[in-house]
Design a protein around this motif. Structure first.
Motif, mmCIF file in Angstrom:
data_model
loop_
_atom_site.group_PDB
_atom_site.id
_atom_site.type_symbol
_atom_site.label_atom_id
_atom_site.label_comp_id
_atom_site.label_asym_id
_atom_site.label_seq_id
_atom_site.Cartn_x
_atom_site.Cartn_y
_atom_site.Cartn_z
ATOM 1 N N ASN A 2 13.330 -22.267 -12.032
ATOM 2 C CA ASN A 2 12.372 -23.365 -11.949
ATOM 3 C C ASN A 2 12.139 -23.782 -10.504
ATOM 4 N N ASP A 3 11.116 -24.588 -10.303
ATOM 5 C CA ASP A 3 10.851 -25.144 -8.983
ATOM 6 C C ASP A 3 11.936 -26.148 -8.622
ATOM 7 N N ARG A 5 12.752 -29.520 -6.466
ATOM 8 C CA ARG A 5 12.116 -30.673 -5.822
ATOM 9 C C ARG A 5 12.834 -31.023 -4.522
ATOM 10 N N ILE A 18 7.824 -29.229 -3.570
ATOM 11 C CA ILE A 18 8.634 -28.324 -4.388
ATOM 12 C C ILE A 18 8.838 -27.021 -3.619
ATOM 13 N N LEU A 19 10.015 -26.455 -3.806
ATOM 14 C CA LEU A 19 10.296 -25.111 -3.331
ATOM 15 C C LEU A 19 10.165 -24.205 -4.536
ATOM 16 N N SER A 20 9.191 -23.355 -4.512
ATOM 17 C CA SER A 20 8.883 -22.483 -5.640
ATOM 18 C C SER A 20 9.373 -21.071 -5.341
ATOM 19 N N TYR A 31 11.289 -18.767 -0.871
ATOM 20 C CA TYR A 31 10.680 -19.889 -1.592
ATOM 21 C C TYR A 31 9.471 -20.393 -0.817
ATOM 22 N N HIS A 32 8.408 -20.712 -1.529
ATOM 23 C CA HIS A 32 7.250 -21.349 -0.907
ATOM 24 C C HIS A 32 7.414 -22.857 -1.029
ATOM 25 N N TYR A 39 0.142 -25.041 0.286
ATOM 26 C CA TYR A 39 1.216 -24.216 0.850
ATOM 27 C C TYR A 39 1.553 -24.697 2.254
#
Length: 92
Positions: A2-3, A5, A18-20, A31-32, A39
């Motif tokens: 999951n992302d 926070r 969020i770090l995705s 992580y983006h 972005y």
């Protein structure tokens, strides 16, 4: 996965993002950072390098944040990295 926070201060303002995690070949540990669906850059973990020819191009292991629009955010790489480490640790 999951992302993750994150909350951080940047230029006197608090941001929530969020770090995705990225998926696909060669993206493990990348992580983006997304803030308000924009972005902001990529967080990655580097294993480091001893360099060559007596340490030329050597760099330590650790978190690196690469942002074309906000290069000064690299100073927060460890902050973002701790958020990832804590999130992963909480899943065990």
């Amino acid at each position: 996965m999951n992302d993750i926070r994150v909350v951080f201060d940047f230029k006197g303002k608090e941001y929530k993002g969020i770090l995705s995690p990225l998926s696909g070949a060669g993206t493990l540990g990348n992580y983006h950072l997304m803030v308000d669906n924009y972005y902001w850059g990529t967080l990655s973990y580097s294993q480091g390098s001893e360099g060559f020819n007596g340490g030329v191009h050597a760099f330590p292991a650790g978190w690196v944040f690469d942002s074309p629009s906000h290069p000064e955010l690299n100073e927060l790489a460890d902050h973002f990295g701790y958020a990832v480490t804590a999130w992963v640790g909480s899943r065990k």
